[in-house]
Write an enzyme that holds these catalytic residues in place. Structure first.
Site, PDB file in Angstrom:
ATOM      1  N   GLU A  34     -32.624  44.124  -8.952  1.00  0.00           N
ATOM      2  CA  GLU A  34     -32.737  45.004  -7.781  1.00  0.00           C
ATOM      3  C   GLU A  34     -33.060  44.209  -6.519  1.00  0.00           C
ATOM      4  O   GLU A  34     -34.158  43.685  -6.367  1.00  0.00           O
ATOM      5  CB  GLU A  34     -33.815  46.068  -8.018  1.00  0.00           C
ATOM      6  CG  GLU A  34     -33.474  47.032  -9.139  1.00  0.00           C
ATOM      7  CD  GLU A  34     -32.237  47.858  -8.861  1.00  0.00           C
ATOM      8  OE1 GLU A  34     -32.009  48.259  -7.693  1.00  0.00           O
ATOM      9  OE2 GLU A  34     -31.478  48.099  -9.808  1.00  0.00           O
ATOM     10  N   GLU A  75     -40.640  51.434  -6.491  1.00  0.00           N
ATOM     11  CA  GLU A  75     -39.325  50.808  -6.661  1.00  0.00           C
ATOM     12  C   GLU A  75     -38.987  50.683  -8.144  1.00  0.00           C
ATOM     13  O   GLU A  75     -37.835  50.900  -8.545  1.00  0.00           O
ATOM     14  CB  GLU A  75     -39.287  49.436  -5.979  1.00  0.00           C
ATOM     15  CG  GLU A  75     -37.920  48.794  -5.992  1.00  0.00           C
ATOM     16  CD  GLU A  75     -36.855  49.594  -5.265  1.00  0.00           C
ATOM     17  OE1 GLU A  75     -35.730  49.713  -5.815  1.00  0.00           O
ATOM     18  OE2 GLU A  75     -37.116  50.111  -4.162  1.00  0.00           O
ATOM     19  N   GLU A  82     -32.732  55.637 -11.862  1.00  0.00           N
ATOM     20  CA  GLU A  82     -31.324  55.272 -11.692  1.00  0.00           C
ATOM     21  C   GLU A  82     -30.697  54.876 -13.019  1.00  0.00           C
ATOM     22  O   GLU A  82     -29.584  55.291 -13.346  1.00  0.00           O
ATOM     23  CB  GLU A  82     -31.186  54.116 -10.691  1.00  0.00           C
ATOM     24  CG  GLU A  82     -31.452  54.507  -9.266  1.00  0.00           C
ATOM     25  CD  GLU A  82     -31.411  53.314  -8.312  1.00  0.00           C
ATOM     26  OE1 GLU A  82     -31.368  52.147  -8.779  1.00  0.00           O
ATOM     27  OE2 GLU A  82     -31.423  53.556  -7.095  1.00  0.00           O
ATOM     28  N   LYS A 101     -31.381  60.747  -8.412  1.00  0.00           N
ATOM     29  CA  LYS A 101     -31.382  59.433  -7.765  1.00  0.00           C
ATOM     30  C   LYS A 101     -31.841  59.532  -6.314  1.00  0.00           C
ATOM     31  O   LYS A 101     -32.607  58.691  -5.836  1.00  0.00           O
ATOM     32  CB  LYS A 101     -29.994  58.801  -7.833  1.00  0.00           C
ATOM     33  CG  LYS A 101     -29.618  58.283  -9.206  1.00  0.00           C
ATOM     34  CD  LYS A 101     -28.248  57.616  -9.133  1.00  0.00           C
ATOM     35  CE  LYS A 101     -27.907  56.890 -10.407  1.00  0.00           C
ATOM     36  NZ  LYS A 101     -26.684  56.086 -10.262  1.00  0.00           N
ATOM     37  N   ASP A 102     -31.353  60.558  -5.604  1.00  0.00           N
ATOM     38  CA  ASP A 102     -31.738  60.728  -4.200  1.00  0.00           C
ATOM     39  C   ASP A 102     -33.232  61.002  -4.059  1.00  0.00           C
ATOM     40  O   ASP A 102     -33.890  60.472  -3.154  1.00  0.00           O
ATOM     41  CB  ASP A 102     -30.945  61.870  -3.547  1.00  0.00           C
ATOM     42  CG  ASP A 102     -29.474  61.538  -3.353  1.00  0.00           C
ATOM     43  OD1 ASP A 102     -29.085  60.368  -3.539  1.00  0.00           O
ATOM     44  OD2 ASP A 102     -28.703  62.467  -3.013  1.00  0.00           O
TER      45      ASP A 102
END
Length: 135
Positions: A34, A75, A82, A101-102
């Site tokens: 990521e 995060e 995700e 996800k949003d």
């Protein structure tokens, strides 16, 4: 009869050292995969360096470190959501998956906003004082 990956069962790990190794592997994975995590870590390191430069008080360090670690944890949680959505949907679009996800990304955004506010409250007065002393 051979088992494929869908037939494998997992057991709850009862050994602290193994649990710790899995947790460290998870942190390494999110850091490696990521880009945003790497950015958050770099920004956290910059904030800590600035904290040393300004000789933060203990209570200021607590706020700064809380903000940094909240962003990192959010995060990681965002990445988990995700990955779970991608696994469940087999990487196909699904409107509920998009919402999940949003919302997870929104949680990271809110937490990052909190961290920015903490940084501003801690550092702007110190920078302002230096500017006043200089002028």
């Amino acid at each position: 009869m051979p088992m494929d990956s869908k037939d494998k069962r997992t057991e709850k790990n009862k050994h602290f050292v193994a649990s710790l190794e899995f947790a460290i592997q998870g942190i390494k994975t999110v850091f490696k995969e990521e880009h945003n995590m790497r950015t958050h870590v770099v920004m956290g390191i910059v904030a800590v360096i600035i904290g040393f430069v300004f000789h933060l008080a203990t209570w200021e360090w607590l706020w700064l470190l809380l903000a940094i670690f909240l962003v990192l944890v959010m995060e990681i949680i965002n990445t988990v959501f995700e990955n779970v959505v991608d696994m469940v949907t087999d990487f196909h679009f699904h409107p509920i998956g998009k919402k999940v996800k949003d919302m997870a990304a929104g949680a990271v955004l809110l937490t990052t906003g909190f961290a920015v506010v903490v940084g501003l409250l801690l550092f702007v007065p110190k920078i302002w004082q230096i500017l006043q002393d200089f002028l």
